[in-house]
Scaffold this active site. Structure first.
Site, PDB file in Angstrom:
ATOM      1  N   HIS A   1       4.870  67.227 107.241  1.00  0.00           N
ATOM      2  CA  HIS A   1       6.020  66.912 106.141  1.00  0.00           C
ATOM      3  C   HIS A   1       7.248  66.193 106.706  1.00  0.00           C
ATOM      4  O   HIS A   1       7.356  65.365 106.418  1.00  0.00           O
ATOM      5  CB  HIS A   1       6.330  67.783 104.804  1.00  0.00           C
ATOM      6  CG  HIS A   1       7.376  66.899 104.055  1.00  0.00           C
ATOM      7  ND1 HIS A   1       6.793  67.221 102.340  1.00  0.00           N
ATOM      8  CD2 HIS A   1       9.015  66.766 103.967  1.00  0.00           C
ATOM      9  CE1 HIS A   1       7.895  65.866 102.035  1.00  0.00           C
ATOM     10  NE2 HIS A   1       9.174  65.924 102.816  1.00  0.00           N
ATOM     11  N   GLU A   2       8.055  66.546 107.538  1.00  0.00           N
ATOM     12  CA  GLU A   2       9.368  66.215 108.019  1.00  0.00           C
ATOM     13  C   GLU A   2       8.826  65.304 109.425  1.00  0.00           C
ATOM     14  O   GLU A   2      10.066  64.236 109.132  1.00  0.00           O
ATOM     15  CB  GLU A   2       9.888  67.789 109.027  1.00  0.00           C
ATOM     16  CG  GLU A   2      10.746  68.442 107.082  1.00  0.00           C
ATOM     17  CD  GLU A   2      11.441  67.800 106.386  1.00  0.00           C
ATOM     18  OE1 GLU A   2      12.316  66.386 107.259  1.00  0.00           O
ATOM     19  OE2 GLU A   2      11.574  68.220 105.483  1.00  0.00           O
TER      20      GLU A   2
ATOM     21  N   HIS B   1       8.487  62.175 107.421  1.00  0.00           N
ATOM     22  CA  HIS B   1       9.744  61.418 107.315  1.00  0.00           C
ATOM     23  C   HIS B   1      10.074  60.716 109.184  1.00  0.00           C
ATOM     24  O   HIS B   1      10.819  59.809 109.096  1.00  0.00           O
ATOM     25  CB  HIS B   1      10.872  62.323 107.091  1.00  0.00           C
ATOM     26  CG  HIS B   1      10.420  62.590 105.905  1.00  0.00           C
ATOM     27  ND1 HIS B   1      10.717  61.703 104.521  1.00  0.00           N
ATOM     28  CD2 HIS B   1      10.928  64.408 105.209  1.00  0.00           C
ATOM     29  CE1 HIS B   1      10.848  62.625 103.747  1.00  0.00           C
ATOM     30  NE2 HIS B   1      10.774  63.618 104.120  1.00  0.00           N
TER      31      HIS B   1
END
Length: 380
Positions: free
Chosen positions: A67-68, A71
């Protein structure tokens, strides 16, 4: 965050883990092995439940990392420099240097993480219904549920959550005012923080639910993070346009690393008293010498100890460039153990900057209206 351990780099992005991550890992393993999997797969043995819990917990944090990375990789595509990813108590956080170049860039960076969670959730659900052994589909079903729950939570329109950043990007795009958009997002973040705290306390008192305490803790985190976000945007606006070169002390008094402490006291400190001195070797910086660390040495050791033995070595000193923004320098110097940095260009000392220089500039410019760019910090 202090207490971080670097795990290396993935796709050019440094990944760190904070010690607090171990607490959550242990709690998740205990909850899954003691409650979730025995209820979900009662025919399996206790050892199998424990193995499932360990695998599920590790894959959950791998999901947060992905998920990170969503980003971070999108941020790199938008031209931002990625400072790294840290896994910690509340999941993960991605930090970038510099500001979002546009509202569209903030939207794309913010939505990238939830899209990764959506894909992972769907993939794990499909694995769970594929008719695999019960231990496998049990782990996959929980991972599918938790990734989709993470997706929903992160899309709450409250800063600093991803949904709050999506909302801020939309408001910024519509009105062209980043400061106003940030204030709206942080106000909503505070509302959700108080709501979670109240609901969590009620659940804990009236239902005796431990999850209520956890919900209240999350609410407290949201409240603190939203307040910090608002404070940061105000600070950034005040320092907007300033760079390290505008605030640093040029040609500071330096000390040769081979001097003894006694020579330093007699030849340098006696006539030029400062709190900190850059230490050089052949004209190149090798560390920082704090006058306080010298004063703490017994007088009997001054003639036998050299400056390089008493200094803070270069690897523990924040290194800045003249072109670096004041807000990024403020972030670098905010640690209690590193509130002074060396300004270095092409390996040579260009100047010295302290947190005092930055706070003085902040006080002088605080009342001046300005627009700034938010320093991105996206977390799960």
């Amino acid at each position: 965050m202090s207490g971080n351990i670097s795990l290396g780099r993935i796709g050019g992005v440094e990944v760190r883990v904070n010690w607090s991550w171990l607490i959550v890992l242990a709690l998740i393993v205990w909850t899954l092995a003691d409650g979730v999997f025995p209820s979900q797969n009662p025919r399996l043995s206790g050892n199998t439940h424990l193995a499932m819990a360990v695998v599920a917990a590790l894959l959950f944090f791998a999901s947060i990392l992905l998920h990170e990375l969503g980003h971070a990789w999108e941020a790199r595509r938008e031209g931002l420099e990625v400072d790294g990813i840290t896994l910690w108590l509340f999941g993960g956080v991605s930090q970038f240097k510099g500001g979002f170049p546009s509202a569209g860039a903030e939207f794309r960076i913010a939505i990238a993480g939830p899209l990764v969670s959506l894909v992972l959730g769907v993939v794990f659900v499909l694995i769970a219904i594929a008719g695999l052994p019960s231990a496998v589909d049990g782990v996959a079903a929980w991972l599918g549920y938790i990734n989709l729950a993470l997706l929903v939570f992160n899309l709450i329109p409250a800063l600093p959550l991803d949904g709050g950043r999506v909302l801020r990007a939309a408001l910024w795009q519509s009105k062209g005012d980043l400061g106003w958009a940030t204030r709206v997002g942080t106000d909503i973040g505070r509302v959700f923080g108080y709501l979670f705290i109240g609901l969590g306390v009620a659940m804990f008192i009236f239902q005796g639910s431990f999850s209520g305490a956890w919900l209240a803790f999350i609410g407290w985190f949201l409240l603190q993070a939203a307040t910090a976000e608002a404070r940061y945007i105000a600070t950034e606006a005040a320092l907007h346009g300033l760079r390290v070169r505008d605030l640093m002390v040029r040609d500071p008094v330096t000390v040769d690393g081979d001097l003894t402490v006694g020579q330093f006291m007699d030849e340098v400190a006696r006539s030029r008293r400062f709190t900190t001195y850059p230490v050089v070797d052949g004209g190149r910086p090798i560390g920082l010498l704090a006058f306080g660390s010298v004063a703490a040495l017994p007088r009997s050791e001054w003639d036998s100890r050299r400056v390089r033995e008493a200094m803070l070595p270069l690897e523990r000193v924040p290194l800045l460039t003249e072109d670096e923004t004041a807000i990024d320098a403020l972030t670098a110097l905010s640690s209690p153990t590193s509130n002074r940095g060396l300004v270095v260009e092409d390996g040579h000392l260009a100047g010295l900057l302290s947190i005092t220089d930055l706070t003085r500039a902040l006080e002088l410019r605080r009342s001046r209206p300005s627009t700034g760019e938010s320093r991105p910090k996206l977390g799960v």
